[in-house]
Structure formats: structure tokens, C-alpha cells
Design an enzyme around this catalytic site. Structure first.
Site, short mmCIF file in Angstrom:
data_model
loop_
_atom_site.label_atom_id
_atom_site.label_comp_id
_atom_site.label_asym_id
_atom_site.label_seq_id
_atom_site.Cartn_x
_atom_site.Cartn_y
_atom_site.Cartn_z
N HIS A 120 0.84 -1.20 0.00
CA HIS A 120 0.00 0.00 0.00
C HIS A 120 0.87 1.24 0.00
O HIS A 120 1.91 1.29 0.65
CB HIS A 120 -0.92 0.04 1.22
CG HIS A 120 -1.93 1.13 1.15
ND1 HIS A 120 -3.17 0.96 0.59
CD2 HIS A 120 -1.89 2.42 1.55
CE1 HIS A 120 -3.85 2.09 0.64
NE2 HIS A 120 -3.09 2.99 1.22
N ASP A 149 -14.79 1.66 7.18
CA ASP A 149 -13.72 2.47 6.60
C ASP A 149 -14.18 3.12 5.30
O ASP A 149 -13.85 4.27 5.02
CB ASP A 149 -12.48 1.62 6.33
CG ASP A 149 -11.45 2.38 5.51
OD1 ASP A 149 -10.92 3.38 6.01
OD2 ASP A 149 -11.21 1.99 4.35
N ARG A 196 -14.19 11.75 5.22
CA ARG A 196 -12.98 12.54 5.45
C ARG A 196 -12.69 13.47 4.30
O ARG A 196 -12.32 14.63 4.48
CB ARG A 196 -11.78 11.62 5.68
CG ARG A 196 -11.74 10.94 7.03
CD ARG A 196 -10.71 9.82 7.04
NE ARG A 196 -9.41 10.28 6.59
CZ ARG A 196 -8.51 9.47 5.98
NH1 ARG A 196 -8.81 8.22 5.72
NH2 ARG A 196 -7.34 9.96 5.63
N SER A 210 -7.37 3.79 8.51
CA SER A 210 -7.99 3.49 7.23
C SER A 210 -7.19 2.45 6.45
O SER A 210 -7.72 1.44 5.98
CB SER A 210 -8.13 4.77 6.40
OG SER A 210 -8.63 4.48 5.11
N LYS A 238 -8.16 -1.94 6.05
CA LYS A 238 -8.30 -2.62 4.76
C LYS A 238 -7.29 -3.75 4.62
O LYS A 238 -7.60 -4.83 4.11
CB LYS A 238 -8.11 -1.62 3.61
CG LYS A 238 -9.27 -0.66 3.41
CD LYS A 238 -9.18 0.08 2.09
CE LYS A 238 -8.11 1.14 2.08
NZ LYS A 238 -8.49 2.36 2.78
#
Length: 249
Positions: A82, A161, A168, A183, A187
Site C-alpha cells: 500500500h 472504513d 474525510r 484506514s 483494509k
């Protein structure tokens, strides 16, 4: 317990308990807590921060708001990567197929872009006929048979989320270390990979403007991953210039 008391508590810089955080996440996911109330709490978190214990509790509550994928039937090493994103960030699109070609299975679930960034899913949807929204069964099947699957966040994986992520962006609460960390890691935990690689960006083209803030965010996410029994590591990427031609040079 009610949402007004929880909002007031965080507004006044007090620490939320695990049960209070679970109450908020469960209520918001089910639609029992309104967007304007969730916005007030998110803004209070943005302004006042969270302790490490609050952060872990928030992450696990969001991960457990839906399914936790079991990828054990796939076999072998399964990894996820990520990036916190930024201008010109497209490393995942190139790196993950290369990793998969080497026999390491990749299971990646991504979100859309926040603020000024374009997310991995936004970029993938620019490819004709690429399907970013598939079922969990298809996701697992692709990882098992093809060796890689890169999809958008499904309705059943970390749905809390998904709602907070969009909220947000709409209330200008993107650049918050606890909100970014929870967040991302909710995930990652929900999508089932055993090993997680985090690319945390910093500089003019990223959310984290300094290397110090980027390192703080990275270390918080590693702590969350370790507590969730996921091997988690990070690298820091300078985004004072767009990636791409700058990498080639």
C-alpha cells in the site's frame, strides 16, 4: 452510551474507550449514526489526535465491521502493498505484477484517491474493461489461479472504513495520521494478506509534508500490523517530485 457523549469526550481531548469506539463504528456502519454526527467526531479526532490504544481499537473495529478474508486455501506466501499516495504515484501498478511474476501471490484491495491524489483504483479504471469491483469469491479465485488481484474495496470488507474514507474527503480531514493509519490498516487486515509492505510518501506531492511525520505514520501502522499478527514493514518515498521520469533519471 450515546454518540453525543462520545463527540463531547473527544472534543474535550479525552481518551475514548474500546467500547465507545466500537459503539461509534457499529452505529455508523448500520446507519444509526448520522453523517453530521460522524463528521463532528472525525473532526474532533483530526484536531485532537488519538492515543496508540485508541488507534488500535479504531483500526480493529473498522476491520471487524465486515468480513475478514481467509486466504489460507490459496497456499504460499501472500503479500499486500500500500502507498499513502501522492502526485504521480503509480508504483503499485508496475511493482505488483512483477512481484506476482516471481511466484509471490498478491492480494491487494485499494481505495480511491483522497484530496489532490488519484488512487490506484482510479488509475485501474482508466484501463478499458478492467473490473475493479468483483466478489470476494472472485478475488480469492484470481489470487489462487492468476497470482494477483487488485480490486476496489468491496461492500463486505471494512465497510466502516469505506464510509469514513469518503466522509474525510468531504470535510477536509484527509491529512490526519491516526485517520490515515486506521484506514489503511483496516483494509489490509480485512483483505487477508500475511505480509504487508507500506510505502509512506512525504514531501510537496504527498499528504505527509516531512520525513518525520511520514516515519511517525509508518511506525504506527507497523505497530497495528504487528498486533494483528501481520508481518508489516515500510519504506519512505520522497515525493518532492512526481515519480516516473524522475525515477528513470
Amino acid at each position: 452510551m450515546n454518540i453525543l457523549e462520545i463527540i463531547e469526550k473527544k472534543r474535550d481531548k479525552q481518551e475514548l474507550t474500546q467500547s465507545e469506539i466500537n459503539f461509534f463504528i457499529e452505529g455508523y456502519t448500520k446507519g444509526e449514526i448520522a453523517d453530521y454526527q460522524a463528521s463532528a467526531l472525525i473532526m474532533a479526532i483530526y484536531l485532537n489526535g488519538m492515543t496508540d490504544e485508541e488507534l488500535v481499537n479504531l483500526t480493529m473495529a473498522m476491520a471487524n465491521s465486515g468480513d475478514i478474508l481467509d486466504l489460507s486455501t490459496i497456499g504460499g506466501i501472500i503479500v499486500d502493498k500500500h502507498s499513502t499516495g501522492g502526485v504521480g504515484d503509480k508504483v503499485s501498478l508496475i511493482l505488483l505484477p512483477i512481484i506476482s511474476s516471481l511466484g509471490v501471490k498478491v492480494a491487494k484491495m485499494s481505495g480511491r484517491g483522497l484530496g489532490f491524489t488519484g488512487g490506484t483504483i482510479d488509475k485501474l479504471e482508466a484501463i478499458p474493461k478492467y473490473q475493479t469491483e468483483i466478489t470476494e469469491k472472485e478475488f480469492i479465485k484470481n489470487v489462487k489461479e492468476i497470482g494477483i488481484s487488485m480490486i476496489s474495496q468491496t461492500m463486505n470488507l471494512a465497510p466502516a472504513d469505506k464510509k469514513i474514507y469518503a466522509l474525510r474527503d468531504s470535510i477536509s480531514c484527509v491529512e490526519s495520521i491516526p485517520l490515515i493509519a486506521s484506514s489503511i490498516m483496516s483494509k489490509k487486515i480485512a483483505s487477508g494478506a500475511q505480509k504487508i509492505m507500506l510505502e509512506v510518501t512525504y514531501g510537496k506531492g504527498a499528504f505527509m509534508k516531512t520525513i518525520e511525520d511520514a516515519k511517525k505514520l509508518a511506525e504506527q501502522m507497523v505497530r497495528i500490523g504487528t498486533l494483528a499478527n501481520r508481518e508489516t514493514r515500510y519504506i519512505l518515498t520522497n515525493m518532492n517530485q512526481p515519480l516516473g521520469y524522475s525515477v528513470r533519471k
